[in-house]
Scaffold this active site. Structure first.
Site, PDB file in Angstrom:
ATOM      1  N   ARG A  85       0.838  -1.216   0.000  1.00 52.18           N
ATOM      2  CA  ARG A  85       0.000   0.000   0.000  1.00 52.18           C
ATOM      3  C   ARG A  85       0.869   1.261   0.000  1.00 52.18           C
ATOM      4  O   ARG A  85       0.634   2.206  -0.751  1.00 52.18           O
ATOM      5  CB  ARG A  85      -0.899  -0.058   1.235  1.00 52.18           C
ATOM      6  CG  ARG A  85      -1.696   1.193   1.524  1.00 52.18           C
ATOM      7  CD  ARG A  85      -2.525   0.924   2.781  1.00 52.18           C
ATOM      8  NE  ARG A  85      -3.300   2.065   3.216  1.00 52.18           N
ATOM      9  CZ  ARG A  85      -2.853   2.964   4.089  1.00 52.18           C
ATOM     10  NH1 ARG A  85      -1.634   2.864   4.561  1.00 52.18           N
ATOM     11  NH2 ARG A  85      -3.637   3.962   4.462  1.00 52.18           N
ATOM     12  N   ARG A 110       1.053   3.893  -3.087  1.00 50.42           N
ATOM     13  CA  ARG A 110       0.544   5.267  -2.925  1.00 50.42           C
ATOM     14  C   ARG A 110       1.683   6.295  -3.002  1.00 50.42           C
ATOM     15  O   ARG A 110       1.504   7.389  -3.521  1.00 50.42           O
ATOM     16  CB  ARG A 110      -0.262   5.376  -1.635  1.00 50.42           C
ATOM     17  CG  ARG A 110      -1.565   4.567  -1.769  1.00 50.42           C
ATOM     18  CD  ARG A 110      -2.571   4.806  -0.686  1.00 50.42           C
ATOM     19  NE  ARG A 110      -3.794   4.047  -0.969  1.00 50.42           N
ATOM     20  CZ  ARG A 110      -4.755   3.818  -0.105  1.00 50.42           C
ATOM     21  NH1 ARG A 110      -4.669   4.295   1.124  1.00 50.42           N
ATOM     22  NH2 ARG A 110      -5.827   3.119  -0.454  1.00 50.42           N
ATOM     23  N   ASP A 153      11.468 -13.801  10.699  1.00 47.24           N
ATOM     24  CA  ASP A 153      12.650 -14.317  11.414  1.00 47.24           C
ATOM     25  C   ASP A 153      13.591 -13.247  11.965  1.00 47.24           C
ATOM     26  O   ASP A 153      14.399 -13.529  12.838  1.00 47.24           O
ATOM     27  CB  ASP A 153      13.461 -15.230  10.480  1.00 47.24           C
ATOM     28  CG  ASP A 153      12.752 -16.547  10.227  1.00 47.24           C
ATOM     29  OD1 ASP A 153      11.761 -16.820  10.921  1.00 47.24           O
ATOM     30  OD2 ASP A 153      13.193 -17.297   9.339  1.00 47.24           O
ATOM     31  N   ARG A 162       3.009 -28.168  35.303  1.00 51.12           N
ATOM     32  CA  ARG A 162       3.770 -28.870  34.257  1.00 51.12           C
ATOM     33  C   ARG A 162       4.888 -28.008  33.678  1.00 51.12           C
ATOM     34  O   ARG A 162       4.864 -26.791  33.794  1.00 51.12           O
ATOM     35  CB  ARG A 162       2.833 -29.217  33.098  1.00 51.12           C
ATOM     36  CG  ARG A 162       1.987 -30.422  33.361  1.00 51.12           C
ATOM     37  CD  ARG A 162       0.971 -30.581  32.253  1.00 51.12           C
ATOM     38  NE  ARG A 162       0.286 -31.863  32.400  1.00 51.12           N
ATOM     39  CZ  ARG A 162      -0.903 -32.111  31.887  1.00 51.12           C
ATOM     40  NH1 ARG A 162      -1.551 -31.187  31.200  1.00 51.12           N
ATOM     41  NH2 ARG A 162      -1.452 -33.297  32.055  1.00 51.12           N
ATOM     42  N   MET A 167       9.330 -20.528  15.298  1.00 48.87           N
ATOM     43  CA  MET A 167      10.078 -20.512  14.035  1.00 48.87           C
ATOM     44  C   MET A 167      11.432 -19.827  14.202  1.00 48.87           C
ATOM     45  O   MET A 167      11.639 -19.056  15.132  1.00 48.87           O
ATOM     46  CB  MET A 167       9.274 -19.832  12.939  1.00 48.87           C
ATOM     47  CG  MET A 167       8.239 -20.748  12.320  1.00 48.87           C
ATOM     48  SD  MET A 167       7.409 -19.978  10.929  1.00 48.87           S
ATOM     49  CE  MET A 167       6.594 -21.409  10.211  1.00 48.87           C
ATOM     50  N   GLY A 225       8.278 -14.380  29.566  1.00 49.98           N
ATOM     51  CA  GLY A 225       8.717 -14.872  30.885  1.00 49.98           C
ATOM     52  C   GLY A 225       9.147 -16.330  30.898  1.00 49.98           C
ATOM     53  O   GLY A 225       8.903 -17.046  31.873  1.00 49.98           O
TER      54      GLY A 225
HETATM   55  O1  F6P Z   1       9.431 -17.039   6.985  1.00 47.85           O
HETATM   56  C1  F6P Z   1      10.512 -17.625   7.614  1.00 47.85           C
HETATM   57  C2  F6P Z   1      10.198 -19.026   7.989  1.00 47.85           C
HETATM   58  O2  F6P Z   1       8.996 -18.953   8.646  1.00 47.85           O
HETATM   59  C3  F6P Z   1      11.172 -19.828   8.837  1.00 47.85           C
HETATM   60  O3  F6P Z   1      11.212 -19.509  10.185  1.00 47.85           O
HETATM   61  C4  F6P Z   1      10.690 -21.233   8.586  1.00 47.85           C
HETATM   62  O4  F6P Z   1      11.617 -22.196   8.889  1.00 47.85           O
HETATM   63  C5  F6P Z   1      10.383 -21.190   7.128  1.00 47.85           C
HETATM   64  O5  F6P Z   1      10.041 -19.827   6.850  1.00 47.85           O
HETATM   65  C6  F6P Z   1       9.335 -22.132   6.686  1.00 47.85           C
HETATM   66  O6  F6P Z   1       8.708 -21.669   5.530  1.00 47.85           O
HETATM   67  P1  F6P Z   1       8.125 -22.579   4.350  1.00 47.85           P
HETATM   68  O7  F6P Z   1       7.493 -23.762   4.964  1.00 47.85           O
HETATM   69  O8  F6P Z   1       7.149 -21.657   3.688  1.00 47.85           O
HETATM   70  O9  F6P Z   1       9.264 -22.950   3.484  1.00 47.85           O
END
Ligand code: F6P
Length: 321
Positions: free
Chosen positions: A23, A27, A129, A164, A171, A187
């Site tokens: 966007r 723009r 990431d 637990r 990711m 935390g």
């Molecule tokens: O966008 C980054 C990321 O999410 C990584 O952390 C992850 O390992 C990877 O992409 C997985 O992406 P895809 O399954 O689309 O290849």
């Protein structure tokens, strides 16, 4: 005289804030006197000539939407001479004088190749990431961290009730920033990162010690590239009397509405990128350092090595006692 056209595309893994950035690019481009074109499915759209005209209205009602209206993909063909030549032909046919690429470092190298062949291209860093060293933050990272801490809070409720240990896998293959920031803000008792030495023994010791100190439940956050959640749970189970529960958060981290912080960054990045392309400048990427926008050579940026924020790790360690 025909107006000059600037193209925008999203490439690689999607990230919340990509739409807000499209966007902004559109723009700002129109405000600077250009016609704007959206390329579908990343670099594939250049090769297959899949492009759409975008005006101010085409990018309405997307500011708050996750994903990318232009779709995205990782495109191997673009790395071949044949793929590049097809793309250049279509760029010429569509009268495109510059390109803005919103994506991660895999997408950035294509910007350099295009620029070297006479098509100025600018990269905007977007990946949850936060694995690009040249910029403090990439687009989508803040939203992903917020998604994770919301999930951690919910998991914390049930773990506390049942006394637990919880392992939460987030990711981040090469870069543990999501785990680090979400571990600190959520935390967590222990954070496992791909960039930092860690040991199962030390982890178990900390969990057992926590029990002795009166902690009824504990949270471990692990980046997928540091250790897999299920493997970690098995190790803990084998070494202690605890029976951890595992949650792999997965793709939930890539979706959802961007935070205000990501929308702000998207809007600023888009404006800066257009200022460069409008001047015919390419081969650079846009970043943010200490709140200030800047741009630098895109290949130098890709070659920089990302370090983890040691200070944050130390704070997290003390606050989890
Ligand atoms: O966008 C980054 C990321 O999410 C990584 O952390 C992850 O390992 C990877 O992409 C997985 O992406 P895809 O399954 O689309 O290849």
């Amino acid at each position: 005289m025909e107006k000059k056209r600037i193209a925008v595309l999203t490439s690689g893994g999607d990230a919340p804030g990509m739409n807000a950035c499209i966007r902004s690019v559109v723009r700002n481009g129109i405000a600077a006197g250009f016609e704007m074109v959206g390329v579908i499915r990343g670099y594939n759209g250049l090769i297959d000539n899949e492009m759409v005209s975008l005006d101010n209205r085409s990018v309405g009602n997307i500011i708050n939407k996750g994903g990318t209206m232009l779709r995205t993909a990782r495109c191997l063909e673009f790395k071949t001479e044949e793929g590049m030549n097809k793309a250049l032909e279509n760029i010429k046919k569509n009268n495109i004088c510059g390109i803005v690429v919103i994506g991660g470092d895999g997408s950035f190298r294509g910007c350099r190749s295009l620029t070297e062949r006479g098509v100025p291209a600018i990269g905007i860093p977007a990946t949850i990431d936060n694995d690009l060293a040249f910029t403090d933050f990439t687009l989508g990272f803040d939203t992903a961290v917020n998604t994770v801490i919301e999930a951690v809070a919910k998991i914390r409720d049930t773990m506390a009730s049942h006394e637990r240990v919880s392992i939460i896998e987030v990711m981040g293959n090469r870069c543990g920033d999501i785990a680090l920031y979400a571990g600190l803000c959520g935390g967590a008792e222990y954070i496992v990162l791909p960039e930092r030495q860690w040991s199962v023994e030390a982890l178990c010791e900390k969990l057992v010690h926590g029990r002795e100190l009166g902690k009824a439940s504990s949270i471990v956050i692990t980046a997928e590239g540091g250790a897999k959640g299920t493997a970690l749970a098995q190790e803990i189970k084998a070494r202690t009397t605890m029976d951890p529960r595992v949650t792999v958060l997965g793709y939930i981290q890539r979706g959802g509405s961007p935070t205000a912080s990501d929308i702000l960054l998207a809007s600023r990045f888009g404006m800066h990128a257009i200022k460069l392309v409008a001047k015919g400048i390419g081969g650079r990427c846009v970043g943010v350092k200490n709140g200030q926008l800047f741009d630098m050579d895109i290949i130098e940026a890709c070659d920089m090595k990302k370090e983890i924020n040691q200070e944050l790790f130390e704070i997290a360690e003390i606050l989890s006692r």
